[in-house]
Design a protein around this motif. Structure first.
Motif, PDB file in Angstrom:
ATOM      1  N   GLU A  46       1.070  12.481 -16.721  1.00 30.33           N
ATOM      2  CA  GLU A  46       0.505  13.173 -17.884  1.00 30.33           C
ATOM      3  C   GLU A  46      -0.206  12.129 -18.748  1.00 30.33           C
ATOM      4  O   GLU A  46       0.416  11.149 -19.182  1.00 30.33           O
ATOM      5  N   ILE A  47      -1.493  12.335 -18.977  1.00 28.99           N
ATOM      6  CA  ILE A  47      -2.308  11.385 -19.741  1.00 28.99           C
ATOM      7  C   ILE A  47      -2.756  12.045 -21.042  1.00 28.99           C
ATOM      8  O   ILE A  47      -3.326  13.143 -21.015  1.00 28.99           O
TER       9      ILE A  47
ATOM     10  N   ARG B 282      -5.186  16.440 -23.209  1.00 29.82           N
ATOM     11  CA  ARG B 282      -4.130  16.096 -22.256  1.00 29.82           C
ATOM     12  C   ARG B 282      -4.580  16.441 -20.848  1.00 29.82           C
ATOM     13  O   ARG B 282      -5.097  17.534 -20.590  1.00 29.82           O
ATOM     14  N   LEU B 283      -4.377  15.512 -19.933  1.00 27.56           N
ATOM     15  CA  LEU B 283      -4.654  15.716 -18.515  1.00 27.56           C
ATOM     16  C   LEU B 283      -3.352  15.609 -17.735  1.00 27.56           C
ATOM     17  O   LEU B 283      -2.506  14.766 -18.049  1.00 27.56           O
ATOM     18  N   ALA B 284      -3.192  16.451 -16.733  1.00 27.32           N
ATOM     19  CA  ALA B 284      -2.037  16.356 -15.843  1.00 27.32           C
ATOM     20  C   ALA B 284      -2.545  16.089 -14.430  1.00 27.32           C
ATOM     21  O   ALA B 284      -3.372  16.846 -13.913  1.00 27.32           O
ATOM     22  N   LEU B 285      -2.071  15.012 -13.830  1.00 32.90           N
ATOM     23  CA  LEU B 285      -2.511  14.596 -12.505  1.00 32.90           C
ATOM     24  C   LEU B 285      -1.386  14.761 -11.494  1.00 32.90           C
ATOM     25  O   LEU B 285      -0.222  14.446 -11.785  1.00 32.90           O
TER      26      LEU B 285
ATOM     27  N   LEU C 173       6.070  11.888 -15.100  1.00 34.05           N
ATOM     28  CA  LEU C 173       7.067  12.952 -15.210  1.00 34.05           C
ATOM     29  C   LEU C 173       7.835  13.167 -13.908  1.00 34.05           C
ATOM     30  O   LEU C 173       8.862  13.815 -13.904  1.00 34.05           O
ATOM     31  N   GLY C 174       7.326  12.689 -12.826  1.00 28.05           N
ATOM     32  CA  GLY C 174       8.017  12.875 -11.558  1.00 28.05           C
ATOM     33  C   GLY C 174       7.529  11.868 -10.543  1.00 28.05           C
ATOM     34  O   GLY C 174       6.334  11.630 -10.422  1.00 28.05           O
ATOM     35  N   LEU C 175       8.444  11.248  -9.854  1.00 25.49           N
ATOM     36  CA  LEU C 175       8.091  10.289  -8.809  1.00 25.49           C
ATOM     37  C   LEU C 175       8.995  10.538  -7.608  1.00 25.49           C
ATOM     38  O   LEU C 175      10.210  10.374  -7.690  1.00 25.49           O
ATOM     39  N   LEU C 176       8.398  10.978  -6.520  1.00 23.60           N
ATOM     40  CA  LEU C 176       9.143  11.237  -5.295  1.00 23.60           C
ATOM     41  C   LEU C 176       8.604  10.357  -4.186  1.00 23.60           C
ATOM     42  O   LEU C 176       7.387  10.206  -4.031  1.00 23.60           O
ATOM     43  N   ALA C 177       9.505   9.785  -3.405  1.00 23.60           N
ATOM     44  CA  ALA C 177       9.084   8.983  -2.258  1.00 23.60           C
ATOM     45  C   ALA C 177       8.601   9.895  -1.136  1.00 23.60           C
ATOM     46  O   ALA C 177       8.897  11.096  -1.112  1.00 23.60           O
ATOM     47  N   ALA C 178       7.861   9.336  -0.197  1.00 19.67           N
ATOM     48  CA  ALA C 178       7.444  10.097   0.980  1.00 19.67           C
ATOM     49  C   ALA C 178       8.671  10.470   1.811  1.00 19.67           C
ATOM     50  O   ALA C 178       9.679   9.759   1.810  1.00 19.67           O
ATOM     51  N   THR C 179       8.592  11.601   2.488  1.00 18.17           N
ATOM     52  CA  THR C 179       9.650  12.011   3.409  1.00 18.17           C
ATOM     53  C   THR C 179       9.364  11.365   4.756  1.00 18.17           C
ATOM     54  O   THR C 179       8.387  11.708   5.432  1.00 18.17           O
ATOM     55  N   ASP C 180      10.203  10.408   5.137  1.00 16.69           N
ATOM     56  CA  ASP C 180       9.967   9.549   6.293  1.00 16.69           C
ATOM     57  C   ASP C 180      11.118   9.756   7.286  1.00 16.69           C
ATOM     58  O   ASP C 180      12.180   9.150   7.169  1.00 16.69           O
TER      59      ASP C 180
ATOM     60  N   ALA D  71      13.536  15.986 -19.888  1.00 15.99           N
ATOM     61  CA  ALA D  71      13.037  16.772 -21.014  1.00 15.99           C
ATOM     62  C   ALA D  71      11.532  16.935 -20.957  1.00 15.99           C
ATOM     63  O   ALA D  71      10.973  17.870 -21.529  1.00 15.99           O
ATOM     64  N   ALA D  72      10.860  16.025 -20.265  1.00 16.88           N
ATOM     65  CA  ALA D  72       9.401  16.091 -20.191  1.00 16.88           C
ATOM     66  C   ALA D  72       8.920  17.023 -19.091  1.00 16.88           C
ATOM     67  O   ALA D  72       7.764  17.401 -19.060  1.00 16.88           O
ATOM     68  N   VAL D  73       9.805  17.380 -18.171  1.00 21.40           N
ATOM     69  CA  VAL D  73       9.416  18.271 -17.097  1.00 21.40           C
ATOM     70  C   VAL D  73       9.413  19.703 -17.616  1.00 21.40           C
ATOM     71  O   VAL D  73      10.375  20.142 -18.230  1.00 21.40           O
TER      72      VAL D  73
END
Length: 447
Positions: free
Chosen positions: A195-196, A260-263, A302-309, A434-436
């Motif tokens: 979120e920018i 606000r931008l959401a990427l 707001l969210g960081l998920l690793a690749a499913t490997d 809380a930010a999600v």
């Protein structure tokens, strides 16, 4: 074992339709969790724990010495208005995080995941004289918000269930009904949500010379960000950088003071993700400086998920069982550009894992679209208002789950890594919950 165990298809279909009619948003799955817990009472010998990390649930069956195998199913819905036309379509609605009532739908198939997990439990429970070990079924909330698995781990999951030797999960996808797709290695992307906030200077719309217009700045940033993948990253590396939301201003005669931008960003490799995020920050800061902003942009992850490997050994154990049971319907899985928080759970236990997909599109619909070369147009994808699993695929997803669990119970896994304990396992990444944007539990049976 699976072929010789009767599956109550009428119960399975009825259960699926019940979940489908009443989807609940991430973090607000109170009724769904209660209904799952009610259904788990059918399995008297399983140790059931509820309320893990919110509405998370686990069920454990210990059946002698042997491996411990975990199967995970998610159960949250989405703020989507269903447009399938079936008589069991959702008409449910909930309040979202902004206090607005929104329609809800199981537009990603989590109702099928949950129903199939319960169906697989019934097969495994009925055939326990044919296997030994421990089976864990984990029902996870809030997958769509990317916080459900983290919350369960951070709420003591490692002390609630035994450490699994291997973790399993599946997802329904557009594809010929009944085809089961598996592959080793990276099969789902990592996900980075950014979120920018751009800070300009507000003014009357008739006096733009007195403003630093964040709307114009946002437009410039959006266009410049399109060069990250095409000009910043190697051509052979997969990456997606999508500006999914732009918000600025509320009146037609006011230049606002911020935008606000959401990427949403997706990658298979961590080095590519780091390079892309660095480029995003540099571009946004440079554009803000060029626009004359007096305040630096803010970046919130707001969210960081690793690749499913997928683990190669887990694949080598499960795939032959799929090939033998499903025959030509057992196919190689192509990497999927979606992301999942499933791998948070095996990483917390330092355990190998396998995640596969199952096609759920009616065969006539798929073949017609394929012949017309309109698959991307005519076949609803996950999160589409028309996404709906063919009911004939419920036994397939159920059997796939049971096959994988039972197959893994016959394999000799390495066991607990040296030095591992519930207190020293891999920690889940911190997430600003809380930010999600998640739903509030403000609904009633009358909705």
């Amino acid at each position: 074992m699976v072929a010789g165990t009767a599956l109550d298809r009428e119960w399975l279909t009825s259960l699926y339709k019940e979940f489908h009619r009443r989807p609940e948003l991430s973090g607000a799955e109170e009724w769904t969790a209660g209904r799952i817990a009610e259904e788990l009472r059918r399995f008297s010998d399983w140790e059931v724990t509820t309320g893990i990390g919110g509405h998370g649930i686990t069920a454990v069956l210990r059946n002698g010495e042997g491996p411990t195998v975990l199967f995970r199913a998610d159960f949250d819905g989405l703020p989507v208005a269903e447009n399938t036309g079936v008589d069991y379509a959702s008409t449910h609605a909930q309040l979202d995080a902004q206090g607005q009532r929104v329609p809800t739908m199981h537009a990603c198939g989590h109702d099928a995941h949950t129903s199939s997990a319960l169906g697989a439990m019934s097969i495994i429970d009925a055939s326990r004289e044919k296997w030994q070990g421990t089976v864990v079924f984990l029902f996870q909330p809030a997958e769509e918000a990317s916080i459900g698995a983290h919350r369960m781990v951070n709420d003591g999951l490692r002390t609630i269930i035994p450490r699994p030797d291997v973790c399993l999960g599946q997802h329904v996808v557009p594809g010929p009904a009944g085809q089961v797709y598996t592959a080793p290695g990276p099969v789902l992307t990592s996900s980075t949500t950014i979120e920018i906030t751009l800070f300009g200077r507000g003014a009357h719309a008739s006096m733009p010379h007195r403003a630093v217009d964040p709307v114009v700045l946002a437009a410039s940033v959006v266009m410049k960000l399109q060069t990250v993948v095409s000009r910043e990253l190697p051509p052979g590396k997969f990456a997606v950088v999508t500006v999914a939301s732009v918000e600025a201003g509320k009146a037609n005669n006011v230049i606002p003071d911020s935008a606000r931008l959401a990427l949403s960003c997706r990658f298979y490799e961590e080095s590519v993700r780091t390079r892309a995020v660095d480029a995003i920050k540099r571009i946004v800061r440079s554009e803000a400086a060029a626009a004359g902003c007096e305040r630096e942009p803010e970046f919130r992850f707001l969210g960081l998920l690793a690749a499913t490997d997928n683990d190669s050994t887990a694949y080598a154990v499960v795939r032959p069982h799929f090939d033998e049971f499903f025959g030509a319907q057992s196919q190689e899985m192509e990497p999927w550009t979606a992301s999942e928080d499933f791998s948070v759970i095996p990483r917390a236990f330092n355990a190998p894992y396998l995640f596969w997909t199952v096609g759920i599109t009616p065969l006539k619909q798929w073949r017609r679209a394929e012949a017309a070369e309109r698959l991307d147009i005519d076949i609803p994808s996950n999160h589409n208002p028309g996404f709906l699993p063919d009911l004939s695929t419920l036994p397939v997803t159920t059997q796939a789950a049971a096959l994988a669990v039972l197959g893994c119970l016959t394999h000799q896994w390495p066991g607990t890594p040296a030095g591992w304990s519930p207190a020293t396992g891999t920690e889940a990444s911190d997430i600003d919950a809380a930010a999600v944007r998640r739903a509030k539990v403000e609904t009633s049976q009358a909705d």
